[in-house]
Design a protein around this motif. Structure first.
Motif, PDB file in Angstrom:
ATOM      1  N   VAL A 130      19.888  19.198  11.189  1.00  0.00           N
ATOM      2  CA  VAL A 130      19.113  18.072  11.697  1.00  0.00           C
ATOM      3  C   VAL A 130      17.820  17.970  10.888  1.00  0.00           C
ATOM      4  O   VAL A 130      17.031  18.908  10.837  1.00  0.00           O
ATOM      5  N   CYS A 131      17.607  16.827  10.251  1.00  0.00           N
ATOM      6  CA  CYS A 131      16.413  16.621   9.425  1.00  0.00           C
ATOM      7  C   CYS A 131      15.295  16.039  10.276  1.00  0.00           C
ATOM      8  O   CYS A 131      15.510  15.095  11.043  1.00  0.00           O
ATOM      9  N   TYR A 132      14.105  16.600  10.141  1.00  0.00           N
ATOM     10  CA  TYR A 132      13.001  16.224  11.020  1.00  0.00           C
ATOM     11  C   TYR A 132      11.725  15.848  10.273  1.00  0.00           C
ATOM     12  O   TYR A 132      10.767  15.372  10.894  1.00  0.00           O
ATOM     13  N   ALA A 133      11.672  16.042   8.960  1.00  0.00           N
ATOM     14  CA  ALA A 133      10.442  15.750   8.223  1.00  0.00           C
ATOM     15  C   ALA A 133      10.766  15.557   6.750  1.00  0.00           C
ATOM     16  O   ALA A 133      11.896  15.788   6.297  1.00  0.00           O
ATOM     17  N   TYR A 134       9.753  15.126   6.020  1.00  0.00           N
ATOM     18  CA  TYR A 134       9.873  14.950   4.576  1.00  0.00           C
ATOM     19  C   TYR A 134       8.913  15.884   3.870  1.00  0.00           C
ATOM     20  O   TYR A 134       7.784  16.108   4.319  1.00  0.00           O
ATOM     21  N   GLY A 135       9.386  16.418   2.726  1.00  0.00           N
ATOM     22  CA  GLY A 135       8.527  17.225   1.887  1.00  0.00           C
ATOM     23  C   GLY A 135       7.606  16.327   1.082  1.00  0.00           C
ATOM     24  O   GLY A 135       7.444  15.146   1.398  1.00  0.00           O
ATOM     25  N   PRO A 136       6.988  16.848   0.016  1.00  0.00           N
ATOM     26  CA  PRO A 136       6.091  16.008  -0.775  1.00  0.00           C
ATOM     27  C   PRO A 136       6.789  14.722  -1.205  1.00  0.00           C
ATOM     28  O   PRO A 136       7.922  14.733  -1.671  1.00  0.00           O
ATOM     29  N   GLY A 137       6.118  13.595  -1.015  1.00  0.00           N
ATOM     30  CA  GLY A 137       6.723  12.321  -1.360  1.00  0.00           C
ATOM     31  C   GLY A 137       5.755  11.179  -1.166  1.00  0.00           C
ATOM     32  O   GLY A 137       4.543  11.364  -1.084  1.00  0.00           O
ATOM     33  N   THR A 138       6.311   9.997  -1.081  1.00  0.00           N
ATOM     34  CA  THR A 138       5.509   8.775  -1.024  1.00  0.00           C
ATOM     35  C   THR A 138       5.702   8.064   0.304  1.00  0.00           C
ATOM     36  O   THR A 138       6.803   8.019   0.844  1.00  0.00           O
ATOM     37  N   THR A 162       9.453   8.539   1.748  1.00  0.00           N
ATOM     38  CA  THR A 162      10.451   8.951   0.770  1.00  0.00           C
ATOM     39  C   THR A 162      10.112  10.356   0.293  1.00  0.00           C
ATOM     40  O   THR A 162       8.952  10.748   0.281  1.00  0.00           O
ATOM     41  N   GLY A 163      11.120  11.093  -0.089  1.00  0.00           N
ATOM     42  CA  GLY A 163      10.926  12.462  -0.541  1.00  0.00           C
ATOM     43  C   GLY A 163      12.083  13.329  -0.093  1.00  0.00           C
ATOM     44  O   GLY A 163      13.059  12.848   0.491  1.00  0.00           O
ATOM     45  N   GLU A 164      11.979  14.615  -0.365  1.00  0.00           N
ATOM     46  CA  GLU A 164      13.036  15.543   0.023  1.00  0.00           C
ATOM     47  C   GLU A 164      12.982  15.806   1.521  1.00  0.00           C
ATOM     48  O   GLU A 164      11.935  16.161   2.067  1.00  0.00           O
ATOM     49  N   GLU A 165      14.102  15.622   2.205  1.00  0.00           N
ATOM     50  CA  GLU A 165      14.144  15.831   3.650  1.00  0.00           C
ATOM     51  C   GLU A 165      14.137  17.326   3.988  1.00  0.00           C
ATOM     52  O   GLU A 165      14.746  18.137   3.285  1.00  0.00           O
ATOM     53  N   ILE A 166      13.454  17.653   5.072  1.00  0.00           N
ATOM     54  CA  ILE A 166      13.410  19.021   5.575  1.00  0.00           C
ATOM     55  C   ILE A 166      14.287  19.083   6.817  1.00  0.00           C
ATOM     56  O   ILE A 166      14.090  18.308   7.754  1.00  0.00           O
ATOM     57  N   CYS A 167      15.246  19.999   6.824  1.00  0.00           N
ATOM     58  CA  CYS A 167      16.222  20.064   7.916  1.00  0.00           C
ATOM     59  C   CYS A 167      16.244  21.470   8.514  1.00  0.00           C
ATOM     60  O   CYS A 167      15.898  22.458   7.854  1.00  0.00           O
ATOM     61  N   ASP A 168      16.652  21.569   9.781  1.00  0.00           N
ATOM     62  CA  ASP A 168      16.767  22.865  10.429  1.00  0.00           C
ATOM     63  C   ASP A 168      18.123  23.490  10.104  1.00  0.00           C
ATOM     64  O   ASP A 168      18.934  22.923   9.348  1.00  0.00           O
ATOM     65  N   ASP A 169      18.383  24.658  10.690  1.00  0.00           N
ATOM     66  CA  ASP A 169      19.615  25.383  10.379  1.00  0.00           C
ATOM     67  C   ASP A 169      20.870  24.633  10.803  1.00  0.00           C
ATOM     68  O   ASP A 169      21.948  24.838  10.246  1.00  0.00           O
ATOM     69  N   SER A 170      20.741  23.754  11.789  1.00  0.00           N
ATOM     70  CA  SER A 170      21.900  22.998  12.255  1.00  0.00           C
ATOM     71  C   SER A 170      22.121  21.712  11.463  1.00  0.00           C
ATOM     72  O   SER A 170      23.043  20.953  11.747  1.00  0.00           O
ATOM     73  N   VAL A 202       0.856  -1.180   0.000  1.00  0.00           N
ATOM     74  CA  VAL A 202       0.000   0.000   0.000  1.00  0.00           C
ATOM     75  C   VAL A 202       0.893   1.232   0.000  1.00  0.00           C
ATOM     76  O   VAL A 202       1.835   1.327   0.798  1.00  0.00           O
ATOM     77  N   GLU A 203       0.621   2.139  -0.909  1.00  0.00           N
ATOM     78  CA  GLU A 203       1.411   3.364  -0.954  1.00  0.00           C
ATOM     79  C   GLU A 203       0.514   4.550  -1.284  1.00  0.00           C
ATOM     80  O   GLU A 203      -0.592   4.386  -1.808  1.00  0.00           O
ATOM     81  N   ALA A 204       0.981   5.737  -0.934  1.00  0.00           N
ATOM     82  CA  ALA A 204       0.190   6.940  -1.142  1.00  0.00           C
ATOM     83  C   ALA A 204       1.105   8.137  -1.268  1.00  0.00           C
ATOM     84  O   ALA A 204       2.261   8.120  -0.822  1.00  0.00           O
ATOM     85  N   TYR A 205       0.583   9.176  -1.879  1.00  0.00           N
ATOM     86  CA  TYR A 205       1.301  10.445  -1.992  1.00  0.00           C
ATOM     87  C   TYR A 205       0.924  11.328  -0.808  1.00  0.00           C
ATOM     88  O   TYR A 205      -0.260  11.503  -0.494  1.00  0.00           O
ATOM     89  N   LEU A 206       1.932  11.876  -0.120  1.00  0.00           N
ATOM     90  CA  LEU A 206       1.715  12.734   1.040  1.00  0.00           C
ATOM     91  C   LEU A 206       2.289  14.119   0.786  1.00  0.00           C
ATOM     92  O   LEU A 206       3.337  14.258   0.151  1.00  0.00           O
ATOM     93  N   ASP A 207       1.623  15.121   1.309  1.00  0.00           N
ATOM     94  CA  ASP A 207       2.121  16.489   1.167  1.00  0.00           C
ATOM     95  C   ASP A 207       1.687  17.304   2.379  1.00  0.00           C
ATOM     96  O   ASP A 207       0.626  17.066   2.955  1.00  0.00           O
ATOM     97  N   GLY A 232       5.788  19.698   6.393  1.00  0.00           N
ATOM     98  CA  GLY A 232       6.569  18.478   6.269  1.00  0.00           C
ATOM     99  C   GLY A 232       5.918  17.329   7.016  1.00  0.00           C
ATOM    100  O   GLY A 232       5.275  17.516   8.049  1.00  0.00           O
ATOM    101  N   ILE A 233       6.081  16.116   6.496  1.00  0.00           N
ATOM    102  CA  ILE A 233       5.500  14.920   7.099  1.00  0.00           C
ATOM    103  C   ILE A 233       6.532  14.253   8.005  1.00  0.00           C
ATOM    104  O   ILE A 233       7.671  14.017   7.591  1.00  0.00           O
ATOM    105  N   THR A 234       6.150  13.946   9.232  1.00  0.00           N
ATOM    106  CA  THR A 234       7.070  13.285  10.167  1.00  0.00           C
ATOM    107  C   THR A 234       6.791  11.794  10.299  1.00  0.00           C
ATOM    108  O   THR A 234       7.707  11.018  10.579  1.00  0.00           O
ATOM    109  N   SER A 235       5.534  11.378  10.129  1.00  0.00           N
ATOM    110  CA  SER A 235       5.222   9.952  10.236  1.00  0.00           C
ATOM    111  C   SER A 235       3.902   9.663   9.550  1.00  0.00           C
ATOM    112  O   SER A 235       3.066  10.555   9.359  1.00  0.00           O
ATOM    113  N   ALA A 236       3.731   8.400   9.178  1.00  0.00           N
ATOM    114  CA  ALA A 236       2.478   7.945   8.575  1.00  0.00           C
ATOM    115  C   ALA A 236       2.265   6.488   8.972  1.00  0.00           C
ATOM    116  O   ALA A 236       3.230   5.716   9.072  1.00  0.00           O
TER     117      ALA A 236
END
Length: 565
Positions: free
Chosen positions: A388-396, A378-386, A344-349, A353-357
């Motif tokens: 540290v990545c905490y979420a994903y952008g649009p992805g699957t 999966t998708g482009e990771e969203i990171c803070d200024d330091s 099962v897969e889906a597109y998330l946006d 940013g998405i942290t969990s599903a």
């Protein structure tokens, strides 16, 4: 002589204080006058007070099920579906008069005794912690109806603008309304709901600086709960059902401009008469002012001297107030994964940013016991200024699992953004067979983009186009090509498409310009992008150019065929 002088001085000071408050205030609706001061600032422009409605009912309560229960469900659902209507709600189930109500708990009964410490009665609705009460044993504010509830919510909202009420000036001076911003986040881990509540105290309507001394609650509620009603003699669907506390009566003391974040957990019970569906849980938080026990006009509120609510919210309302949209879950695809598993897969946006599903699927025929599976993101990771990545952008998001043999049930996906705002997808009904997916409804099955279904439809269009004029033929060709482009690209993005257990298109053979034969059987297992076109169609040439531009990127995954009619 000195006593008389002191008395006159006190009277003069009191009169001067009241005159000054009226002079500095601004005239509000209903004759009330707002009072503001520099130390305790007025609420900022756009400030919203969200009243909380606590409704006490019973599925075996004849007077509840005779109208009030349905009216309050309607009222609360309106506020939930449209967060621009600022109010929240919690429904507590009781056993007043005996009978059966599998949603009644010791904690729900305890909450009712909070408002009705003596003889209690349902239906009963407490608005803003009893500032206005409908129903109950004495019905001080009137009966529990949709119209009365709507009016009570509006009157509670007006509290944020109320300063000095000429009819009850001392009450307003004793209990100034305090302005609070409230942000609510909720997160899920298997078996646990975590609530994060941020309380920001802005100030009050008092002339002098006033601190906030309050209690904070985070109620865990559930939507779409089916339980038996003795009155209805059958199952009834309930919403906003109180299930427990993530935060219960935690005291906070804040000065104007200060804030505090509280974190609490609610562990989902494993054994209840009506099992909890984690995907349908919503956290509702509220702040109750311990210094405010006032009632509207001192006669339409709850007679118990309990703290009144000054703010409430939930994650969806928090997103609305903050100006961002909740996450999106779309393009759900169910197909065959590796090793015969169900995929099962889906597109998330999400703007945040998405942290969990999680995928929740019913594990038995009752359709109420669900198993949670964490999905891969999966998708482009969203990171803070330091960094540290905490979420994903649009992805699957995707997950593969092996359902029980002969399994058939419901599935749903819940995604959480980085601000703790959840969104629940539509439910999908699916049936699995040893070879893969047998049947899917409510989402997009693996059959949606399989070559058989696509080619069969296009062959019919091609036959039709042969009997039409060149202009209509060109229009048909353009639409078909565009539809195929969308379907072909989607199929290339989702590798699980093309599973077994679907209907097949009849085989056919065509000849290419190089005198080579291509049959449908030769293309089995591949994604086919079939363009029905005409050499005299100008629009078809544009579509052909689009296909040529797509070919380098998708030639390994998609077979491009153009048929001239």
């Amino acid at each position: 002589m000195k006593k008389k002088a002191s008395g006159r001085l006190f009277l003069f000071a009191s009169t001067f204080f009241l005159f000054l408050s009226l002079l500095l205030g601004t005239v509000e609706g209903g004759g009330a006058v707002g009072v503001r001061d520099g130390a305790s600032p007025a609420p900022p422009e756009g400030y919203v007070h969200r009243p909380i409605v606590e409704f006490f009912t019973g599925l075996s309560c004849t007077s509840c099920m005779g109208g009030p229960h349905q009216d309050m469900e309607r009222l609360l659902m309106e506020g939930y579906r449209d967060p621009s209507q600022p109010y929240t709600g919690v429904v507590f189930h009781e056993l007043n008069g005996g009978g059966v109500d599998d949603l009644a708990t010791d904690e729900s009964r305890e909450r009712m005794r909070h408002y009705q410490p003596g003889i209690s009665g349902t239906p009963d609705a407490e608005f803003d912690g009893g500032y206005i009460e409908l129903g109950g044993m004495t019905a001080p504010g009137g009966a529990v109806t949709y119209e009365n509830g709507k009016e009570a919510i509006q009157r509670c909202k007006e509290r944020e603008d109320a300063g000095i009420n000429p009819r009850h000036p001392l009450q307003n001076l004793r209990n100034p309304f305090k302005y609070v911003n409230l942000k609510v986040k909720q997160f899920y881990e298997p078996g646990v709901i975590t609530a994060m509540v941020e309380v920001e105290y802005i100030g009050s309507s008092s002339l002098v600086p006033t601190s906030l001394n309050a209690e904070v609650y985070a109620f865990v509620t559930e939507m779409d709960v089916t339980a038996y009603s003795l009155v209805e003699e059958g199952p009834v669907v309930n919403n906003f059902v109180f299930r427990g506390y993530a935060i219960k009566g935690v005291t906070v003391t804040l000065s104007p401009g200060e804030s505090k974040t509280l974190v609490g957990e609610w562990r989902i019970p494993s054994r209840l008469p009506v099992p909890v569906k984690p995907q349908d849980l919503v956290v509702v938080a509220a702040v109750y002012d311990l210094d405010d026990t006032s009632s509207e006009y001192m006669d339409s509120g709850n007679m118990a001297a309990v703290p009144r609510a000054i703010q409430s919210s939930n994650p969806i309302a928090t997103a609305y107030d903050g100006g961002w949209s909740p996450p999106e879950v779309r393009n759900i695809v169910v197909g065959k994964g590796k090793g015969g598993k169900l995929r099962v897969e889906a597109y998330l946006d999400s703007e945040k940013g998405i942290t969990s599903a999680y995928l929740f699927y019913s594990r038995d025929s009752t359709q109420v016991n669900f198993t949670a599976l964490k999905m891969n993101l999966t998708g482009e990771e969203i990171c803070d200024d330091s960094g540290v990545c905490y979420a994903y952008g649009p992805g699957t998001a995707y997950v593969e699992f092996s359902p029980p043999e002969g399994w058939g049930g419901r599935m749903v996906i819940v995604a959480y953004d980085s601000e703790g705002v959840p969104v629940c997808s539509e439910y999908i009904n699916a049936t699995a067979s040893p070879g893969g997916v047998k049947e899917v409804s409510g989402g997009i099955s693996s059959a949606s983009y399989t070559y058989g279904g696509v080619v069969l439809i296009l062959l019919g269009l091609a036959l039709l186009a042969g009997k039409l004029t060149s202009r209509i033929k060109a229009a048909w060709s353009m639409w078909v090509a565009l539809l195929l482009l969308a379907g072909g690209v989607a199929a290339a993005v989702y590798p699980s498409i093309g599973g077994e257990g679907t209907s097949k298109a009849p085989d056919f053979t065509v000849e290419t310009t190089e005198r080579e034969s291509i049959s449908l059987q030769d293309l089995k297992g591949k994604v086919v992008l079939l363009d029905v076109m005409s050499t005299t169609c100008s629009g078809c040439e544009e579509v052909l150019q689009i296909m040529e531009s797509l070919y380098p990127d998708y030639k390994d995954d998609v077979v491009f065929i153009s048929v001239s009619v």
